[in-house]
Design a protein around this motif. Structure first.
Motif, PDB file in Angstrom:
ATOM      1  N   ASP B 435      47.338  40.421  35.582  1.00  0.00           N
ATOM      2  CA  ASP B 435      48.569  39.810  36.107  1.00  0.00           C
ATOM      3  C   ASP B 435      49.136  38.863  35.051  1.00  0.00           C
ATOM      4  O   ASP B 435      48.587  38.733  33.946  1.00  0.00           O
ATOM      5  N   GLN B 436      50.236  38.186  35.403  1.00  0.00           N
ATOM      6  CA  GLN B 436      50.908  37.377  34.382  1.00  0.00           C
ATOM      7  C   GLN B 436      50.094  36.157  33.960  1.00  0.00           C
ATOM      8  O   GLN B 436      50.324  35.582  32.899  1.00  0.00           O
ATOM      9  N   ASP B 522      52.368  44.415  36.181  1.00  0.00           N
ATOM     10  CA  ASP B 522      53.816  44.627  36.071  1.00  0.00           C
ATOM     11  C   ASP B 522      54.153  46.077  35.729  1.00  0.00           C
ATOM     12  O   ASP B 522      55.126  46.626  36.242  1.00  0.00           O
ATOM     13  N   LYS B 525      54.010  47.958  38.793  1.00  0.00           N
ATOM     14  CA  LYS B 525      55.189  47.681  39.629  1.00  0.00           C
ATOM     15  C   LYS B 525      56.402  48.470  39.156  1.00  0.00           C
ATOM     16  O   LYS B 525      57.241  48.879  39.963  1.00  0.00           O
TER      17      LYS B 525
END
Lengths: 350, 533
Positions: B435-436, B522, B525
């Motif tokens: 994740d970020q 991401d 996504k």
């Protein structure tokens, strides 16, 4: 216990500091006493080795003809720096020994690997009274309970006969050292011929030359006529169960002898036709029997289901603990570790 | 029981199809009709329930084995199968009761549901005392409704055909469907002529193989139909004697799950069987499969579910028409009948003919193929115009040509031991993406896709790199990267990643990548935006 233990687990062996002697070291040391010749117990590189007479030819074959090796018989005590050592039958394989260590009335026994059932080749296990027993636990779960060996030999004979009827060879796999000699002693050929993979053949010759009463085997060679294999029993190490060697045998049914065959998953994973539950290790009942027979109050549990088995012993009122060693392997991968053994040690002639 | 448990272990031991068939055939030729019917019940995946609590069975076995509970657990973990663990732990057979046959044991088990706990326990203990370990293993599987064996239905049909002389397609038809050992007997099921009481029987589905070679090798394009391969639930819709039945490919009767299709009983004549795909559907268009999934698991369907997950039926074959079995006719003929039937009726609503794709050269198809996913299709189905409707998975007349799966490179972070054959190895993996904030977020579990050798290597790594234990789950040092493929993607509030993927599997081990080089959440996504709901 405030004083130093008679035997210590140093991370490289079971060590007697009083005598300066290591038992089954997995790193090179000055003086090593070897319980038996399987390669996870008898490792390369030590300066001086001591073992039972019957282990000598195999140790030399595996570790080098020029190793410094002294041998003794069972029940012949010798002293090193005031510590008394003696070797006693462990019933595991030919030459396998429990090591009894005594100092000032305190007795420790290192089991190495053992089984209680007399296999008719390796001298039978003798319980040695002691205060501290160091036991293996390869099959230290109650799911492992062996049937009498005669019954297994009968299963092998029936399987062989059925294959012979169908014109197939019977490829029986098992460890070269231990399993093969038992099969040669226990399984009746009924006229069928015996062939061997190179690893088995070499070891059998070594043992025959050393004077052991074993039948002569026919070596399988690349140029031989496959047709004569039909109806015969072919002995091979576990590693032979796949690959080109197997394909060269012609029509064949595959069997595998091991205690691990007690579990369906282990059997299915090997993709063999038939599993025979035959082991050179004590089963659950015999591990318990053996420990009880020593009268030991303290037990160290090495290689196998160490944590479960030591917990069980504690619940039976013993002072038991698990010890990390490099014998066997971690509980699960032991099969693979032992499998690697015969071929790394001996050149296959194929 | 001795005979049946021997059959079981012999079947279990071999992976050779011919050996399996001959073992089964031999059984079908020698066992009693009662036993054969029960064997067939088990081999067709029917698992009668005896209302037994596994936990209780375990407790009783632990008690009889005289070991502490933790040691039972330890043993179970190493065996990987409850029924087998019990068979290995119980003391050796002690009673010398007369041998009971398979069907007699089922009668015995049939008494259990109405008994109280005390009596159940007595019955079980007596059974265990009377059986050998091998028999106990099979008995436990029957008891707990967990009997499984590696014989496919087509293999059972082959053996049965050889043993009885009945044709395979007749037998396949007969052993499918809604029967149980209490409602019929072996003679009626296998030999009886009368099929009138068998209105609900579906035909065995014809399944396509993935196309292996280039499509041009199929011959002339004019000889083939091409259709979209829909991503839904393969079904047979049967109307016979004013009753409607919906069967899914898993041989499950799913009539009640799709009330929207019940009106067809009024619109189709007696003796009609359609082969079709049930898809999520709105505004005349198919929707992603995930929508359908919300309906599948539900016990009761509310109005809300129905309106949130509307369905359609895309019909692609006609197997029976006015009571006549059309399967031997070419699909070209079946299709023309179907067109007359469906196009003539303006009141069919969400029931439509699955359209043919127009093409004049293989290149036309190649060009269109990449569009599949955006049309909610998995690719193409290619069907030889002159081909019959075959039984089971057969090569030659039907091929599926799927689009490549979506893929992403993920890090292995959790592992669990497998069961059965794989009980001693870590074979069930959970994969994560970055994740970020630089944290690994789990997004999919996958069990398959590696070779035995690779599984061995991964298992070796895991055993040496366990960071933490949570029950059976091991947290593994995040180091190994795998390319994960999946067929579909959708938003999901039940997943930590917020995304659910469909049919995730390992495509390959990316030994060339470090964990740091794995993909991000991401990027997943992005795929969701592109292809998902």
């Amino acid at each position: 216990m405030s004083k130093t233990n008679l035997l210590q687990f140093t991370g490289q062996s079971i060590y007697c500091s009083k005598a300066g002697v290591h038992i089954d070291p997995w790193q090179p040391v000055e003086k090593a006493i070897i319980t038996h010749a399987h390669s996870d117990h008898a490792r390369w590189g030590s300066k001086h080795y001591l073992a039972h007479h019957d282990s000598a030819p195999i140790l030399r074959q595996r570790l080098g003809q020029d190793i410094s090796l002294e041998t003794v018989g069972y029940g012949e005590p010798f002293q090193i720096n005031g510590v008394t050592f003696s070797l006693h039958p462990a019933g595991h394989i030919i030459g396998s020994a429990q090591i009894r260590v005594e100092y000032k009335g305190e007795v420790w026994v290192v089991s190495g690997d053992y089984k209680l059932e007399d296999d008719g080749f390796a001298p039978a296990f003798e319980p040695i009274p002691c205060q501290v027993f160091i036991s293996e636990s390869t099959f230290g779960l109650p799911i492992y309970r062996w049937k009498p060996q005669q019954q297994i030999y009968g299963e092998i004979e029936n399987w062989w006969a059925k294959n012979a009827q169908e014109g197939k060879a019977s490829l029986l796999m098992g460890y070269a050292l231990g399993k093969t000699q038992r099969i040669l002693k226990g399984v009746h050929s009924d006229g069928g011929r015996l062939f061997a993979h190179g690893a088995i053949y070499a070891l059998n010759e070594t043992l025959r030359k050393a004077g052991h009463d074993l039948p002569e085997l026919t070596l399988i060679t690349t140029d031989m006529d496959r047709k004569q294999l039909a109806g015969s029993l072919v002995l091979a190490p576990p590693s032979a169960g796949s690959g080109p060697w197997l394909r060269k045998l012609g029509p064949v049914s595959t069997g595998y002898c091991s205690g691990w065959m007690a579990i369906r998953g282990a059997k299915n994973r090997r993709a063999i036709d038939q599993g025979f539950v035959l082991s050179d290790h004590a089963d659950w009942n015999d591990l318990n029997t053996a420990i009880q027979a020593t009268g030991a109050e303290r037990v160290f549990v090495t290689h196998g289901f160490t944590s479960a088995f030591s917990r069980w012993l504690r619940e039976q009122g013993l002072d038991a603990q698990e010890v990390q060693t490099m014998y066997g392997n971690e509980e699960i991968t032991e099969t693979q570790a032992l499998e690697a053994e015969p071929n790394t040690d001996m050149k296959s002639s194929d | 029981m001795k005979r049946f448990s021997e059959l079981f272990s012999e079947l279990d031991r071999t992976n050779k199809t011919n050996t399996k068939v001959s073992l089964l055939k031999n059984y079908f030729m020698t066992a009693t009709d009662e036993d054969k019917l029960w064997a067939l019940t088990l081999f067709t995946g029917r698992r009668p329930s005896f209302k037994i609590n596994r936990k209780q069975v375990r407790e009783w076995a632990t008690e009889v084995a005289q070991i502490p509970e933790w040691l039972f657990q330890e043993s179970y973990q190493n065996v990987g199968d409850l029924g087998e663990t019990i068979s290995l732990l119980l003391p050796p057979t002690r009673t010398q009761e007369p041998e009971r046959s398979l069907s007699e044991w089922f009668d015995y088990l049939g008494k259990l549901p109405s008994m109280d706990e005390e009596k159940k326990k007595e019955m079980l203990l007596a059974a265990w005392e009377a059986l050998s370990p091998q028999e106990i293993f099979v008995f436990n599987k029957l008891l707990m409704g967990s009997f499984r064996i590696g014989v496919s239905q087509s293999l059972v049909v082959r053996a049965l055909a050889e043993a009885t002389g009945q044709p395979t397609n007749v037998l396949a038809h007969r052993i499918m469907g809604d029967w149980n050992p209490d409602s019929t007997n072996f003679y009626n099921l296998i030999h009886a002529e009368n099929l009138q009481d068998q209105d609900s029987r579906p035909y065995p589905f014809y399944l396509a193989y993935p196309i292996e070679a280039d499509i041009a090798d199929l011959g002339e394009p004019e000889e083939w139909f091409a259709e979209w391969k829909w991503d839904g639930i393969r079904s047979q819709i049967i109307v016979r004697n004013q009753a409607l039945f919906i069967w899914t490919r898993g041989e499950e009767l799913a009539t009640e799950k799709f009330p929207e299709l019940h009106f067809l009983v009024e619109r189709l004549p007696h003796g009609t069987v359609l082969d079709a795909e049930i898809v999520a559907w709105a505004d005349g268009k198919p929707l992603p499969f995930q929508l359908l999934q919300t309906r599948i698991g539900r016990k009761s369907l509310t109005k809300k579910t129905l309106s949130e997950a509307p369905i359609g039926l895309l019909v692609y074959d006609l197997l029976e028409w006015k009571g006549q079995d059309l399967r031997e006719k070419p699909i070209e003929y079946r299709r023309s009948l179907m067109e007359q039937l469906l196009n003539a009726d303006p009141f069919l609503g969400p029931v439509q003919l699955s359209p043919l794709i127009e093409f004049s050269s293989w290149d036309d198809l190649r060009e269109l193929h990449p569009d599949s996913r955006s049309r909610q299709a998995e690719g193409f189905m290619l069907k030889r115009k002159s081909g019959p409707y075959r039984v089971g998975r057969k090569k030659g007349d039907w091929w599926k040509w799927k689009v490549d799966p979506l893929t992403i490179d993920a890090v292995l972070i959790y592992a669990q031991r497998g069961s059965g054959r794989r009980a001693e190895q870590y074979t069930d993996y959970t994969f994560a993406l970055w994740d970020q904030n630089g944290k690994l977020i789990p997004f999919a579990k996958a069990y398959s896709g590696l070779t035995d050798k690779e599984i061995g290597q991964v298992d070796y790594f895991i055993k040496r790199n366990i960071v933490e234990k949570f029950g059976p789950v091991r947290t593994v040092k995040p180091e190994l990267v795998f390319e994960i493929g999946f067929e579909g993607i959708g938003a999901s509030s039940r997943h930590k990643s917020g995304i659910a993927v469909r049919f995730p599997r390992i495509l390959r081990w990316r030994k060339d990548k470090t964990a740091q080089e794995a993909d991000t959440l991401d990027s997943l996504k992005q795929l969701l935006v592109q292809y998902g709901l």
